[in-house]
Design a protein around this motif. Structure first.
Motif, PDB file in Angstrom:
ATOM      1  N   GLY A  15     -13.367 -14.503  -6.319  1.00  8.50           N
ATOM      2  CA  GLY A  15     -14.086 -15.759  -6.315  1.00  8.50           C
ATOM      3  C   GLY A  15     -15.164 -15.850  -7.374  1.00  8.50           C
ATOM      4  N   GLY A  16     -15.462 -14.731  -7.994  1.00 11.74           N
ATOM      5  CA  GLY A  16     -16.505 -14.679  -8.998  1.00 11.74           C
ATOM      6  C   GLY A  16     -16.019 -15.097 -10.379  1.00 11.74           C
ATOM      7  N   SER A  17     -16.930 -14.958 -11.341  1.00 16.99           N
ATOM      8  CA  SER A  17     -16.648 -15.389 -12.713  1.00 16.99           C
ATOM      9  C   SER A  17     -17.027 -14.304 -13.721  1.00 16.99           C
ATOM     10  CB  SER A  17     -17.434 -16.666 -13.038  1.00 16.99           C
ATOM     11  OG  SER A  17     -17.095 -17.710 -12.170  1.00 16.99           O
ATOM     12  N   LEU A  18     -16.327 -14.327 -14.831  1.00 18.31           N
ATOM     13  CA  LEU A  18     -16.644 -13.471 -15.975  1.00 18.31           C
ATOM     14  C   LEU A  18     -16.296 -14.230 -17.233  1.00 18.31           C
ATOM     15  CD1 LEU A  18     -15.256  -9.858 -15.243  1.00 18.31           C
ATOM     16  CD2 LEU A  18     -17.652 -10.504 -15.535  1.00 18.31           C
ATOM     17  N   THR A  19     -17.010 -13.927 -18.319  1.00 15.72           N
ATOM     18  CA  THR A  19     -16.651 -14.470 -19.620  1.00 15.72           C
ATOM     19  C   THR A  19     -16.413 -13.328 -20.593  1.00 15.72           C
ATOM     20  OG1 THR A  19     -17.870 -16.529 -19.301  1.00 15.72           O
ATOM     21  CG2 THR A  19     -17.370 -15.892 -21.560  1.00 15.72           C
ATOM     22  N   LEU A  20     -15.216 -13.295 -21.151  1.00 13.49           N
ATOM     23  CA  LEU A  20     -14.891 -12.308 -22.164  1.00 13.49           C
ATOM     24  C   LEU A  20     -15.153 -12.890 -23.552  1.00 13.49           C
ATOM     25  CD1 LEU A  20     -11.473 -10.962 -20.797  1.00 13.49           C
ATOM     26  CD2 LEU A  20     -13.809 -10.276 -20.195  1.00 13.49           C
ATOM     27  N   SER A  21     -15.563 -12.035 -24.460  1.00  9.88           N
ATOM     28  CA  SER A  21     -15.764 -12.426 -25.848  1.00  9.88           C
ATOM     29  C   SER A  21     -14.938 -11.523 -26.745  1.00  9.88           C
ATOM     30  CB  SER A  21     -17.241 -12.299 -26.239  1.00  9.88           C
ATOM     31  OG  SER A  21     -18.060 -13.114 -25.447  1.00  9.88           O
ATOM     32  N   CYS A  22     -14.535 -12.058 -27.883  1.00 14.26           N
ATOM     33  CA  CYS A  22     -13.802 -11.270 -28.871  1.00 14.26           C
ATOM     34  C   CYS A  22     -14.357 -11.636 -30.250  1.00 14.26           C
ATOM     35  CB  CYS A  22     -12.316 -11.562 -28.797  1.00 14.26           C
ATOM     36  SG  CYS A  22     -11.338 -10.815 -30.117  1.00 14.26           S
ATOM     37  N   VAL A  79     -13.929 -15.712 -30.193  1.00  9.51           N
ATOM     38  CA  VAL A  79     -13.147 -16.447 -29.208  1.00  9.51           C
ATOM     39  C   VAL A  79     -13.572 -15.971 -27.827  1.00  9.51           C
ATOM     40  CG1 VAL A  79     -11.208 -14.807 -29.278  1.00  9.51           C
ATOM     41  CG2 VAL A  79     -10.819 -17.169 -28.536  1.00  9.51           C
ATOM     42  N   TYR A  80     -13.538 -16.893 -26.874  1.00  8.44           N
ATOM     43  CA  TYR A  80     -14.016 -16.612 -25.515  1.00  8.44           C
ATOM     44  C   TYR A  80     -12.917 -16.879 -24.501  1.00  8.44           C
ATOM     45  CZ  TYR A  80     -18.437 -17.205 -28.021  1.00  8.44           C
ATOM     46  OH  TYR A  80     -19.460 -17.107 -28.926  1.00  8.44           O
ATOM     47  N   LEU A  81     -13.049 -16.213 -23.365  1.00 11.45           N
ATOM     48  CA  LEU A  81     -12.205 -16.513 -22.223  1.00 11.45           C
ATOM     49  C   LEU A  81     -13.112 -16.582 -20.996  1.00 11.45           C
ATOM     50  CD1 LEU A  81      -9.245 -16.964 -21.307  1.00 11.45           C
ATOM     51  CD2 LEU A  81      -9.238 -14.560 -20.587  1.00 11.45           C
ATOM     52  N   GLN A  82     -13.355 -17.791 -20.544  1.00 12.30           N
ATOM     53  CA  GLN A  82     -14.148 -17.998 -19.335  1.00 12.30           C
ATOM     54  C   GLN A  82     -13.209 -17.935 -18.142  1.00 12.30           C
ATOM     55  OE1 GLN A  82     -15.866 -21.764 -21.217  1.00 12.30           O
ATOM     56  NE2 GLN A  82     -17.528 -21.121 -19.887  1.00 12.30           N
ATOM     57  N   MET A  83     -13.518 -17.027 -17.222  1.00 13.74           N
ATOM     58  CA  MET A  83     -12.661 -16.814 -16.062  1.00 13.74           C
ATOM     59  C   MET A  83     -13.455 -17.126 -14.802  1.00 13.74           C
ATOM     60  SD  MET A  83     -10.813 -13.264 -17.252  1.00 13.74           S
ATOM     61  CE  MET A  83     -12.332 -12.325 -17.144  1.00 13.74           C
ATOM     62  N   SER A  84     -12.923 -17.981 -13.974  1.00 14.19           N
ATOM     63  CA  SER A  84     -13.589 -18.318 -12.720  1.00 14.19           C
ATOM     64  C   SER A  84     -12.591 -18.241 -11.583  1.00 14.19           C
ATOM     65  CB  SER A  84     -14.219 -19.712 -12.804  1.00 14.19           C
ATOM     66  OG  SER A  84     -13.226 -20.684 -13.026  1.00 14.19           O
ATOM     67  N   SER A  85     -13.096 -18.300 -10.374  1.00 17.97           N
ATOM     68  CA  SER A  85     -12.259 -18.174  -9.165  1.00 17.97           C
ATOM     69  C   SER A  85     -11.326 -16.973  -9.302  1.00 17.97           C
ATOM     70  CB  SER A  85     -11.450 -19.455  -8.949  1.00 17.97           C
ATOM     71  OG  SER A  85     -12.297 -20.571  -8.816  1.00 17.97           O
ATOM     72  N   LEU A  86     -11.889 -15.870  -9.708  1.00 20.88           N
ATOM     73  CA  LEU A  86     -11.076 -14.683  -9.975  1.00 20.88           C
ATOM     74  C   LEU A  86     -10.443 -14.146  -8.705  1.00 20.88           C
ATOM     75  CD1 LEU A  86     -13.377 -13.060 -12.648  1.00 20.88           C
ATOM     76  CD2 LEU A  86     -10.940 -13.525 -12.947  1.00 20.88           C
ATOM     77  N   LYS A  87      -9.240 -13.605  -8.884  1.00 20.70           N
ATOM     78  CA  LYS A  87      -8.461 -13.053  -7.785  1.00 20.70           C
ATOM     79  C   LYS A  87      -8.180 -11.578  -8.071  1.00 20.70           C
ATOM     80  CE  LYS A  87      -6.016 -17.481  -7.439  1.00 20.70           C
ATOM     81  NZ  LYS A  87      -4.683 -18.134  -7.471  1.00 20.70           N
ATOM     82  N   PRO A  88      -7.930 -10.789  -7.044  1.00 19.77           N
ATOM     83  CA  PRO A  88      -7.595  -9.381  -7.283  1.00 19.77           C
ATOM     84  C   PRO A  88      -6.416  -9.206  -8.238  1.00 19.77           C
ATOM     85  CG  PRO A  88      -8.111  -9.716  -4.987  1.00 19.77           C
ATOM     86  CD  PRO A  88      -8.088 -11.079  -5.609  1.00 19.77           C
ATOM     87  N   GLU A  89      -5.481 -10.144  -8.198  1.00 18.16           N
ATOM     88  CA  GLU A  89      -4.319 -10.030  -9.096  1.00 18.16           C
ATOM     89  C   GLU A  89      -4.658 -10.315 -10.560  1.00 18.16           C
ATOM     90  OE1 GLU A  89      -4.557 -11.802  -6.248  1.00 18.16           O
ATOM     91  OE2 GLU A  89      -3.443 -13.712  -6.415  1.00 18.16           O
ATOM     92  N   ASP A  90      -5.882 -10.719 -10.842  1.00 20.10           N
ATOM     93  CA  ASP A  90      -6.330 -10.863 -12.227  1.00 20.10           C
ATOM     94  C   ASP A  90      -6.784  -9.527 -12.815  1.00 20.10           C
ATOM     95  OD1 ASP A  90      -7.842 -13.957 -11.271  1.00 20.10           O
ATOM     96  OD2 ASP A  90      -5.983 -13.710 -12.402  1.00 20.10           O
ATOM     97  N   THR A  91      -6.851  -8.509 -11.980  1.00 21.27           N
ATOM     98  CA  THR A  91      -7.254  -7.190 -12.458  1.00 21.27           C
ATOM     99  C   THR A  91      -6.281  -6.686 -13.512  1.00 21.27           C
ATOM    100  OG1 THR A  91      -8.337  -6.603 -10.380  1.00 21.27           O
ATOM    101  CG2 THR A  91      -7.609  -4.784 -11.778  1.00 21.27           C
ATOM    102  N   ALA A  92      -6.822  -6.323 -14.676  1.00 16.99           N
ATOM    103  CA  ALA A  92      -5.994  -5.879 -15.802  1.00 16.99           C
ATOM    104  C   ALA A  92      -6.901  -5.494 -16.967  1.00 16.99           C
ATOM    105  CB  ALA A  92      -5.048  -6.989 -16.246  1.00 16.99           C
ATOM    106  N   VAL A  93      -6.298  -4.924 -17.983  1.00 18.19           N
ATOM    107  CA  VAL A  93      -6.972  -4.789 -19.273  1.00 18.19           C
ATOM    108  C   VAL A  93      -6.654  -6.047 -20.066  1.00 18.19           C
ATOM    109  CG1 VAL A  93      -7.167  -3.484 -21.414  1.00 18.19           C
ATOM    110  CG2 VAL A  93      -6.822  -2.279 -19.241  1.00 18.19           C
ATOM    111  N   TYR A  94      -7.684  -6.695 -20.552  1.00 17.06           N
ATOM    112  CA  TYR A  94      -7.524  -7.941 -21.283  1.00 17.06           C
ATOM    113  C   TYR A  94      -7.661  -7.671 -22.790  1.00 17.06           C
ATOM    114  CZ  TYR A  94      -7.530 -10.735 -17.072  1.00 17.06           C
ATOM    115  OH  TYR A  94      -7.189 -11.306 -15.867  1.00 17.06           O
ATOM    116  N   TYR A  95      -6.696  -8.202 -23.550  1.00 17.58           N
ATOM    117  CA  TYR A  95      -6.649  -7.992 -24.988  1.00 17.58           C
ATOM    118  C   TYR A  95      -6.792  -9.320 -25.732  1.00 17.58           C
ATOM    119  CZ  TYR A  95      -4.650  -3.416 -23.849  1.00 17.58           C
ATOM    120  OH  TYR A  95      -4.436  -2.154 -23.359  1.00 17.58           O
TER     121      TYR A  95
END
Length: 124
Positions: A15-22, A79-95
């Motif tokens: 349910g939480g959020s994270l923002t990835l940056s590249c 480049v950014y990836l804003q992630m919200s309403s996160l689910k356990p199945e979103d667990t991964a290494v993001y590239y």
């Protein structure tokens, strides 16, 4: 030589959020489409999101549509990836990935440069 450096991964509750940056260097950033992919051990790398050179066109995997947002700042070569309403199945290494084209793509073989990845873990 192209260099892509991801940051922003971590541990978050469902349910939480994270923002990835590249952050990109080594090639004219504004001339290249970008993408985010993710991979779980033992599984193939899968498409998450992609964005055109200008940021005017984006695509998302069905599994993240409506929850994730890809964006870019060409002045900051990021480049950014804003992630919200996160689910356990979103667990991964993001590239983060970059392709030699103005136009976005959901196919990993269309990208010629990749970052080292950042771990995202979503706890139940």
């Amino acid at each position: 030589q192209v260099q892509l450096v991801e940051s922003g991964g971590g541990l978050v509750q469902a349910g939480g959020s994270l923002t990835l940056s590249c952050a990109a260097s080594g090639r004219t950033f504004s001339s290249n489409a970008m993408g985010w992919f993710r991979q779980v051990p033992g599984k193939e790398r899968e498409f998450v999101a992609t964005i055109s050179w200008s940021g005017g066109s984006t695509d998302y995997a069905d599994s993240v549509k409506g929850r994730f947002t890809i964006s870019r700042d060409n002045a900051k070569n990021t480049v950014y990836l804003q992630m919200s309403s996160l689910k356990p199945e979103d667990t991964a290494v993001y590239y983060c990935a970059q392709r030699r084209s103005y136009y976005k793509s959901s196919h990993s073989d269309g990208y010629d440069s990749w970052g080292q990845g950042t771990q995202v873990t979503v706890s139940p």
